[in-house]
Design an enzyme around this catalytic site. Structure first.
Site, PDB file in Angstrom:
ATOM      1  N   LEU A   1       0.813  -1.223   0.000  1.00 22.82           N
ATOM      2  CA  LEU A   1       0.000   0.000   0.000  1.00 22.82           C
ATOM      3  C   LEU A   1       0.848   1.276   0.000  1.00 22.82           C
ATOM      4  O   LEU A   1       0.377   2.338   0.394  1.00 22.82           O
ATOM      5  CB  LEU A   1      -1.019   0.000   1.149  1.00 22.82           C
ATOM      6  CG  LEU A   1      -2.054  -1.136   1.091  1.00 22.82           C
ATOM      7  CD1 LEU A   1      -3.089  -0.977   2.213  1.00 22.82           C
ATOM      8  CD2 LEU A   1      -2.775  -1.194  -0.259  1.00 22.82           C
TER       9      LEU A   1
ATOM     10  N   TYR B   1      15.256   3.675 -13.832  1.00 18.01           N
ATOM     11  CA  TYR B   1      14.016   2.872 -13.795  1.00 18.01           C
ATOM     12  C   TYR B   1      14.036   1.805 -14.888  1.00 18.01           C
ATOM     13  O   TYR B   1      13.833   0.610 -14.629  1.00 18.01           O
ATOM     14  CB  TYR B   1      12.810   3.804 -13.951  1.00 18.01           C
ATOM     15  CG  TYR B   1      11.523   3.098 -14.301  1.00 18.01           C
ATOM     16  CD1 TYR B   1      10.909   2.246 -13.396  1.00 18.01           C
ATOM     17  CD2 TYR B   1      10.922   3.289 -15.552  1.00 18.01           C
ATOM     18  CE1 TYR B   1       9.724   1.591 -13.725  1.00 18.01           C
ATOM     19  CE2 TYR B   1       9.748   2.648 -15.885  1.00 18.01           C
ATOM     20  CZ  TYR B   1       9.153   1.794 -14.977  1.00 18.01           C
ATOM     21  OH  TYR B   1       7.987   1.154 -15.308  1.00 18.01           O
TER      22      TYR B   1
ATOM     23  N   PHE C   1       3.866   0.268 -22.829  1.00 19.14           N
ATOM     24  CA  PHE C   1       4.147   1.664 -23.125  1.00 19.14           C
ATOM     25  C   PHE C   1       3.320   2.481 -22.120  1.00 19.14           C
ATOM     26  O   PHE C   1       3.327   2.137 -20.951  1.00 19.14           O
ATOM     27  CB  PHE C   1       3.915   1.915 -24.629  1.00 19.14           C
ATOM     28  CG  PHE C   1       5.063   1.333 -25.438  1.00 19.14           C
ATOM     29  CD1 PHE C   1       5.366  -0.037 -25.379  1.00 19.14           C
ATOM     30  CD2 PHE C   1       5.903   2.135 -26.190  1.00 19.14           C
ATOM     31  CE1 PHE C   1       6.459  -0.581 -26.060  1.00 19.14           C
ATOM     32  CE2 PHE C   1       6.992   1.610 -26.886  1.00 19.14           C
ATOM     33  CZ  PHE C   1       7.265   0.264 -26.817  1.00 19.14           C
TER      34      PHE C   1
ATOM     35  N   LEU D   1       1.123  12.036 -17.366  1.00 16.88           N
ATOM     36  CA  LEU D   1       0.603  13.128 -18.181  1.00 16.88           C
ATOM     37  C   LEU D   1      -0.927  13.185 -18.232  1.00 16.88           C
ATOM     38  O   LEU D   1      -1.513  14.241 -17.951  1.00 16.88           O
ATOM     39  CB  LEU D   1       1.164  13.024 -19.617  1.00 16.88           C
ATOM     40  CG  LEU D   1       0.670  14.134 -20.537  1.00 16.88           C
ATOM     41  CD1 LEU D   1       1.232  15.483 -20.112  1.00 16.88           C
ATOM     42  CD2 LEU D   1       1.039  13.839 -21.990  1.00 16.88           C
TER      43      LEU D   1
HETATM   44  N1  LIG Z   1       1.789   3.184 -15.443  1.00 10.76           N
HETATM   45  C1  LIG Z   1       2.460   2.994 -16.567  1.00 10.76           C
HETATM   46  O1  LIG Z   1       2.269   3.701 -17.563  1.00 10.76           O
HETATM   47  C2  LIG Z   1       3.456   1.864 -16.666  1.00 10.76           C
HETATM   48  C3  LIG Z   1       4.108   1.665 -17.890  1.00 10.76           C
HETATM   49  C4  LIG Z   1       5.014   0.608 -18.002  1.00 10.76           C
HETATM   50  C5  LIG Z   1       5.268  -0.227 -16.922  1.00 10.76           C
HETATM   51  N2  LIG Z   1       4.632   0.003 -15.745  1.00 10.76           N
HETATM   52  C6  LIG Z   1       4.895  -0.931 -14.637  1.00 10.76           C
HETATM   53  O2  LIG Z   1       3.671  -1.534 -14.264  1.00 10.76           O
HETATM   54  C7  LIG Z   1       3.634  -1.793 -12.871  1.00 10.76           C
HETATM   55  C8  LIG Z   1       2.389  -1.167 -12.272  1.00 10.76           C
HETATM   56  O3  LIG Z   1       2.366   0.216 -12.570  1.00 10.76           O
HETATM   57  P1  LIG Z   1       1.242   1.140 -11.917  1.00 10.76           P
HETATM   58  O4  LIG Z   1       1.194   2.392 -12.700  1.00 10.76           O
HETATM   59  O5  LIG Z   1       0.010   0.338 -11.718  1.00 10.76           O
HETATM   60  O6  LIG Z   1       1.942   1.459 -10.526  1.00 10.76           O
HETATM   61  P2  LIG Z   1       1.302   1.572  -9.068  1.00 10.76           P
HETATM   62  O7  LIG Z   1       2.308   2.298  -8.247  1.00 10.76           O
HETATM   63  O8  LIG Z   1      -0.079   2.089  -9.118  1.00 10.76           O
HETATM   64  O9  LIG Z   1       1.247   0.054  -8.602  1.00 10.76           O
HETATM   65  C9  LIG Z   1       2.323  -0.613  -8.007  1.00 10.76           C
HETATM   66  C10 LIG Z   1       1.810  -1.253  -6.728  1.00 10.76           C
HETATM   67  O10 LIG Z   1       2.850  -1.996  -6.134  1.00 10.76           O
HETATM   68  C11 LIG Z   1       2.833  -1.760  -4.728  1.00 10.76           C
HETATM   69  N3  LIG Z   1       4.205  -2.005  -4.256  1.00 10.76           N
HETATM   70  C12 LIG Z   1       5.315  -1.310  -4.602  1.00 10.76           C
HETATM   71  N4  LIG Z   1       6.393  -1.848  -4.007  1.00 10.76           N
HETATM   72  C13 LIG Z   1       5.951  -2.919  -3.290  1.00 10.76           C
HETATM   73  C14 LIG Z   1       6.595  -3.895  -2.463  1.00 10.76           C
HETATM   74  N5  LIG Z   1       7.912  -3.874  -2.254  1.00 10.76           N
HETATM   75  N6  LIG Z   1       5.847  -4.865  -1.896  1.00 10.76           N
HETATM   76  C15 LIG Z   1       4.492  -4.891  -2.092  1.00 10.76           C
HETATM   77  N7  LIG Z   1       3.842  -3.996  -2.849  1.00 10.76           N
HETATM   78  C16 LIG Z   1       4.559  -3.019  -3.447  1.00 10.76           C
HETATM   79  C17 LIG Z   1       2.346  -0.331  -4.570  1.00 10.76           C
HETATM   80  O11 LIG Z   1       1.773  -0.069  -3.318  1.00 10.76           O
HETATM   81  C18 LIG Z   1       1.319  -0.243  -5.700  1.00 10.76           C
HETATM   82  O12 LIG Z   1       0.046  -0.613  -5.260  1.00 10.76           O
HETATM   83  C19 LIG Z   1       4.941  -1.245 -12.316  1.00 10.76           C
HETATM   84  O13 LIG Z   1       5.839  -2.319 -12.196  1.00 10.76           O
HETATM   85  C20 LIG Z   1       5.413  -0.275 -13.368  1.00 10.76           C
HETATM   86  O14 LIG Z   1       6.800  -0.173 -13.391  1.00 10.76           O
HETATM   87  C21 LIG Z   1       3.732   1.017 -15.596  1.00 10.76           C
HETATM   88  O1  LIG Z   2       3.501  17.116 -16.096  1.00 10.42           O
HETATM   89  C1  LIG Z   2       3.911  16.470 -17.073  1.00 10.42           C
HETATM   90  C2  LIG Z   2       4.029  15.067 -17.064  1.00 10.42           C
HETATM   91  C3  LIG Z   2       4.525  14.431 -18.190  1.00 10.42           C
HETATM   92  N1  LIG Z   2       4.874  15.160 -19.278  1.00 10.42           N
HETATM   93  C4  LIG Z   2       5.385  14.470 -20.465  1.00 10.42           C
HETATM   94  O2  LIG Z   2       4.425  13.529 -20.888  1.00 10.42           O
HETATM   95  C5  LIG Z   2       5.047  12.356 -21.405  1.00 10.42           C
HETATM   96  C6  LIG Z   2       4.524  11.150 -20.666  1.00 10.42           C
HETATM   97  O3  LIG Z   2       4.992  11.201 -19.322  1.00 10.42           O
HETATM   98  P1  LIG Z   2       4.457  10.224 -18.163  1.00 10.42           P
HETATM   99  O4  LIG Z   2       5.114  10.663 -16.897  1.00 10.42           O
HETATM  100  O5  LIG Z   2       2.981  10.174 -18.214  1.00 10.42           O
HETATM  101  O6  LIG Z   2       4.978   8.798 -18.626  1.00 10.42           O
HETATM  102  P2  LIG Z   2       6.449   8.306 -18.961  1.00 10.42           P
HETATM  103  O7  LIG Z   2       6.516   8.159 -20.460  1.00 10.42           O
HETATM  104  O8  LIG Z   2       7.485   9.130 -18.329  1.00 10.42           O
HETATM  105  O9  LIG Z   2       6.490   6.904 -18.221  1.00 10.42           O
HETATM  106  C7  LIG Z   2       5.423   5.958 -18.236  1.00 10.42           C
HETATM  107  O10 LIG Z   2       5.630   5.063 -19.278  1.00 10.42           O
HETATM  108  C8  LIG Z   2       6.899   4.479 -19.279  1.00 10.42           C
HETATM  109  C9  LIG Z   2       6.947   3.575 -20.469  1.00 10.42           C
HETATM  110  O11 LIG Z   2       6.841   4.336 -21.640  1.00 10.42           O
HETATM  111  C10 LIG Z   2       7.196   3.811 -17.928  1.00 10.42           C
HETATM  112  O12 LIG Z   2       7.018   2.451 -17.888  1.00 10.42           O
HETATM  113  C11 LIG Z   2       6.639   4.469 -16.688  1.00 10.42           C
HETATM  114  O13 LIG Z   2       6.379   3.551 -15.635  1.00 10.42           O
HETATM  115  C12 LIG Z   2       5.395   5.204 -16.906  1.00 10.42           C
HETATM  116  O14 LIG Z   2       5.260   6.117 -15.848  1.00 10.42           O
HETATM  117  C13 LIG Z   2       6.554  12.550 -21.201  1.00 10.42           C
HETATM  118  O15 LIG Z   2       7.111  12.991 -22.399  1.00 10.42           O
HETATM  119  C14 LIG Z   2       6.658  13.679 -20.176  1.00 10.42           C
HETATM  120  O16 LIG Z   2       7.796  14.495 -20.327  1.00 10.42           O
HETATM  121  C15 LIG Z   2       4.755  16.540 -19.306  1.00 10.42           C
HETATM  122  O17 LIG Z   2       5.076  17.180 -20.295  1.00 10.42           O
HETATM  123  N2  LIG Z   2       4.276  17.147 -18.197  1.00 10.42           N
END
Ligand SMILES: NC(=O)c1ccc[n+]([C@@H]2O[C@H](COP(=O)([O-])OP(=O)(O)OC[C@H]3O[C@@H](n4cnc5c(N)ncnc54)[C@H](O)[C@@H]3O)[C@@H](O)[C@H]2O)c1
Ligand SMILES: O=c1ccn([C@@H]2O[C@H](COP(=O)(O)OP(=O)(O)O[C@H]3O[C@H](CO)[C@H](O)[C@H](O)[C@H]3O)[C@@H](O)[C@H]2O)c(=O)[nH]1
Length: 329
Positions: free
Chosen positions: A33, A140, A168, A189
């Site tokens: 959490l 990351y 993505f 974003l």
């Molecule tokens: N959101 C994106 O666009 C995106 C894109 C590519 C990859 N990912 C990957 O997908 C996964 C999920 O992303 P999300 O956006 O749902 O993130 P999120 O932070 O909402 O979910 C991650 C969850 O893992 C839990 N957690 C973290 N560390 C933990 C630990 N040590 N033990 C137990 N629970 C733990 C957090 O409490 C959270 O509920 C992540 O691994 C992230 O790197 C996300």
């Molecule tokens: O306030 C903001 C936030 C983001 N951005 C831009 O919007 C784009 C998307 O940014 P996000 O932070 O939404 O996403 P990221 O592409 O940085 O990363 C996300 O996608 C990645 C894969 O592409 C990773 O896996 C990561 O976990 C997930 O957060 C980026 O160019 C960023 O520079 C802005 O301009 N302003």
């Protein structure tokens, strides 16, 4: 069959938990959490704890006869990882290493892992296929790549099969259930643009306007969280019949600039987004767009919700219905 979902109370995890349960799988969630929300998983069996707690994970595996693990739990912010690399290696690489050791001890043979497009770094070819070189531009992405490598070696050494899903940019919210994106702090974003449009934030800062893209802002491939949830279920099912350590991209194949995302949010909400223009954010590649051909051909993955207007509309509904996100924190 029983599936343990680590990070299942998080954003993508909670949508995947619902998909798996709807399709008849027994699901157990382990989440500390740190980012997740208890309310996001309803009545799913839940353990509050850390993935590196070997005693707890062994107990869960035994108690629930777990045979597959879907591993979302991680620290996952590109910008933060540049400033706190050691925290990212600890949270992602070290803790996943401990988790994998526990799974081997428990005799688990199947893992689905949340990887990321960030493993590629600055692409030399768009769309990006899985064979593209992997030279991450931020810690990351490097931690996720290290875990992919660990999984490959674990298959060879212990017969632990895995599917790493390089997604993505996840966005959007559930169509029928009250679950959506609520990271604290929010850095992604699409939610930030929507919150600015709805007056919950002063403005949106665009990070960088001098990229070599059509309008100078970064291009990303946005994929609906429900499409990702389906892909995880398909991966769980593939592991029932296929052994190995496989990797699949999950994207929608189309890229949108930051400015285009702002335009779509303005159209969907009918409001103007207050925007300021700032410097580039450390670690951000200019353009990330997926080729998901391999996932389509081998997993049967076909994104059906990932039109950008549809993604943004579902996220707007979530934010309007939950102006403060989940209420319990
Ligand atoms: N959101 C994106 O666009 C995106 C894109 C590519 C990859 N990912 C990957 O997908 C996964 C999920 O992303 P999300 O956006 O749902 O993130 P999120 O932070 O909402 O979910 C991650 C969850 O893992 C839990 N957690 C973290 N560390 C933990 C630990 N040590 N033990 C137990 N629970 C733990 C957090 O409490 C959270 O509920 C992540 O691994 C992230 O790197 C996300
Ligand atoms: O306030 C903001 C936030 C983001 N951005 C831009 O919007 C784009 C998307 O940014 P996000 O932070 O939404 O996403 P990221 O592409 O940085 O990363 C996300 O996608 C990645 C894969 O592409 C990773 O896996 C990561 O976990 C997930 O957060 C980026 O160019 C960023 O520079 C802005 O301009 N302003």
């Amino acid at each position: 069959m029983a599936v343990l979902v680590t990070g299942g109370a998080g954003y993508i995890g909670s949508h995947t938990v619902q998909e798996l349960r709807t399709m008849g799988y027994e699901v157990v969630v382990l989440d500390n959490l740190r980012q997740g929300h208890r309310a996001a998983i309803f009545d799913t069996p839940f353990y509050e704890g850390d993935i590196s707690d070997q005693k707890l994970v062994l107990e869960i595996c035994k108690q629930h006869s777990i045979d597959t693990v879907v591993h979302f739990a991680a620290h996952s912010l590109v910008g933060e990882s540049v400033h706190e690399p050691l925290a990212y290696y600890e949270a992602n690489v070290c803790k996943t290493r401990n988790l994998l050791e526990t799974l081997v001890m428990a005799g688990i043979k199947r893992v689905v892992f949340s990887s990321t497009a960030a493993v590629y770094g600055e692409p030399t070819e768009i769309p990006i296929a899985e064979e593209h070189t992997t030279i991450p531009t931020n810690p990351y992405g490097d931690t996720k790549l290290a875990i992919e490598h660990m999984l490959s070696w674990c298959y060879q050494a212990y017969g632990l099969s895995s599917i790493s899903l390089r997604y993505f940019n996840a966005a959007g919210a559930h169509h029928t259930l009250p679950i959506g994106e609520d990271h604290r702090p929010e850095t992604h974003l699409i939610p930030l643009v929507i919150l600015a449009a709805l007056g919950k934030r002063d403005h949106l800062t665009v990070f960088g306007t001098d990229y070599e893209t059509t309008d100078g802002t970064c291009v990303r491939d946005y994929i609906h969280v429900l499409d990702l949830a389906t892909a995880h279920r398909l991966a769980v099912e593939r592991l029932m019949t296929h052994r190995g350590a496989e990797i699949f991209n999950l994207g929608n194949g189309k890229g949108f600039t930051v400015k285009e995302v702002i335009d779509v949010v303005e159209k969907v909400t009918g409001r103007t987004v207050p925007v300021t223009y700032g410097d580039r954010r450390a670690g951000d590649p200019a353009e990330l767009v997926a080729s998901s051909t391999k996932a389509r051909d081998m997993l049967g993955f076909i994104p059906i919700y990932s039109d950008l207007v549809n993604i943004v509309s579902s996220a707007v509904r979530w934010h309007q219905g939950h102006p403060n996100g989940y209420e319990e924190k």
